[in-house]
Design an enzyme around this catalytic site. Structure first.
Site, PDB file in Angstrom:
ATOM      1  CE  LYS A 202      -4.365  -1.936   1.156  1.00  9.99           C
ATOM      2  NZ  LYS A 202      -5.398  -2.258   2.124  1.00  9.99           N
ATOM      3  NE  ARG A 237      -7.628  -8.193   0.347  1.00  8.31           N
ATOM      4  CZ  ARG A 237      -7.154  -7.496  -0.674  1.00  8.31           C
ATOM      5  NH1 ARG A 237      -6.078  -6.746  -0.531  1.00  8.31           N
ATOM      6  NH2 ARG A 237      -7.740  -7.546  -1.848  1.00  8.31           N
TER       7      ARG A 237
HETATM    8  N1  HH2 Z   1      -7.430  -3.859   0.602  1.00 12.17           N
HETATM    9  C1  HH2 Z   1      -7.736  -3.842  -0.707  1.00 12.17           C
HETATM   10  C2  HH2 Z   1      -8.853  -4.542  -1.185  1.00 12.17           C
HETATM   11  N2  HH2 Z   1      -9.626  -5.276  -0.359  1.00 12.17           N
HETATM   12  N3  HH2 Z   1     -10.116  -6.036   1.818  1.00 12.17           N
HETATM   13  C3  HH2 Z   1      -9.835  -6.055   3.132  1.00 12.17           C
HETATM   14  N4  HH2 Z   1     -10.604  -6.755   3.977  1.00 12.17           N
HETATM   15  N5  HH2 Z   1      -8.760  -5.378   3.650  1.00 12.17           N
HETATM   16  C4  HH2 Z   1      -7.934  -4.640   2.867  1.00 12.17           C
HETATM   17  O1  HH2 Z   1      -6.974  -4.012   3.400  1.00 12.17           O
HETATM   18  C5  HH2 Z   1      -8.215  -4.581   1.459  1.00 12.17           C
HETATM   19  C6  HH2 Z   1      -9.328  -5.309   0.971  1.00 12.17           C
HETATM   20  C7  HH2 Z   1      -6.888  -3.051  -1.652  1.00 12.17           C
HETATM   21  O2  HH2 Z   1      -5.802  -3.774  -2.132  1.00 12.17           O
HETATM   22  P1  HH2 Z   1      -5.773  -4.529  -3.559  1.00 12.17           P
HETATM   23  O3  HH2 Z   1      -6.825  -5.562  -3.632  1.00 12.17           O
HETATM   24  O4  HH2 Z   1      -4.413  -5.024  -3.807  1.00 12.17           O
HETATM   25  O5  HH2 Z   1      -6.035  -3.373  -4.607  1.00 12.17           O
HETATM   26  P2  HH2 Z   1      -7.303  -2.959  -5.470  1.00 12.17           P
HETATM   27  O6  HH2 Z   1      -8.391  -2.541  -4.543  1.00 12.17           O
HETATM   28  O7  HH2 Z   1      -6.811  -1.810  -6.309  1.00 12.17           O
HETATM   29  O8  HH2 Z   1      -7.710  -4.138  -6.283  1.00 12.17           O
END
Ligand code: HH2
Length: 261
Positions: A202, A237
């Site tokens: 992040k 995660r």
């Molecule tokens: N972070 C992201 C997406 N979903 N769900 C939970 N429970 N906690 C988190 O910290 C979280 C989440 C964002 O990360 P990422 O999936 O890599 O990116 P994007 O939203 O751009 O797909």
């Protein structure tokens, strides 16, 4: 929890796994590397990301979910749309991951109806497009804790079998908020539910380490996640499963058996 993003615009691995075959292969790889759970998402929630229609999100995630359900590990659906959650749960998905924190009653009802645990994540407003404009808190830890506690009570009272609490790192948070939340994670753990930490790649990791390219933020991610474990986090995660397993093997040995005596 290994992250499988089926989105062309995710901030760190966008576009790479959006074909069915590649997505399944990536999930298999994460399981082989030691993932206990795969989190499948079809909409990017990064600040300012373009919203995706329910129809498009379903088109992205449902065929992949169907294939992954035979992998032998629990599968979680990362969605804020009840329409998507409903179809994913009807397929047999094991966990509902709602970044908007079960604000929508329909999400609560779905988790109760299918008797699946739900991840309740904090964000200050249920809208990734504007969340950074709401990154203002008098006491971020107290506010996040109060929100998660209230939402957990609501969900459990409505029949959701278990809740997992998540401070929502990077979701309507600035650097100092992310740091306070990870540092005080023990306060969330003390609420008595499993706690999930998602700091992988992040922006705040980039801000602290000076690494601008999200995919290259592994070292900083591991530092944040191991610190979170020392504060009592139960689920991480992550995008980089193998590296986390290696780090956990060492951290776990030290934390569990490394005491003097
Ligand atoms: N972070 C992201 C997406 N979903 N769900 C939970 N429970 N906690 C988190 O910290 C979280 C989440 C964002 O990360 P990422 O999936 O890599 O990116 P994007 O939203 O751009 O797909």
């Amino acid at each position: 929890m290994g992250v499988l993003n089926l989105t062309p615009d995710s901030f760190s691995d966008g576009g790479r796994y959006n074909r069915l075959e590649a997505a399944i292969e990536r999930a298999r790889q994460m399981v082989a590397e030691g993932a206990d759970l795969i989190d499948v998402g079809g909409e990017s929630t990064r600040p300012g990301a373009e919203p995706v229609s329910a129809a498009e999100e379903k088109r992205r995630v449902l065929p992949v979910l169907e294939a992954l359900l035979s992998l032998g590990v629990p599968i979680s659906i990362d969605t804020r749309k009840p329409e998507v959650a409903a179809e994913a749960l009807a397929l047999g998905v094991h966990l509902l991951n709602d970044v908007t924190g079960l604000r929508d009653e329909r999400m609560v009802a779905l988790a109760a109806r299918y008797q699946v645990p739900a991840v309740i994540m904090h964000m200050p407003v249920p809208d990734p497009a504007t969340m950074q404009q709401h990154a203002h808190y008098a006491d971020v830890v107290a506010e996040v804790k109060a929100f998660l506690q209230a939402q957990a009570q609501r969900a459990l009272a409505a029949g959701v079998p278990q809740v997992v609490l998540d401070p929502g790192i990077g979701f309507g948070k600035r650097l100092e908020h992310n740091l306070a939340l990870i540092n005080c994670l023990g306060e969330l753990v003390a609420l008595g539910h499993p706690v999930l930490l998602g700091a992988s790649r992040k922006r705040f990791i980039g801000e602290l380490s000076g690494v601008e390219v999200a995919e290259k933020r592994l070292a900083g991610t591991l530092a944040a996640h191991l610190f979170g474990l020392s504060r009592g986090a139960h689920i991480l995660r992550v995008h980089d499963v193998r590296a986390h397993r290696e780090a956990l093997a060492v951290w776990g040995a030290l934390a569990g058996e490394g005491q003097r005596g």
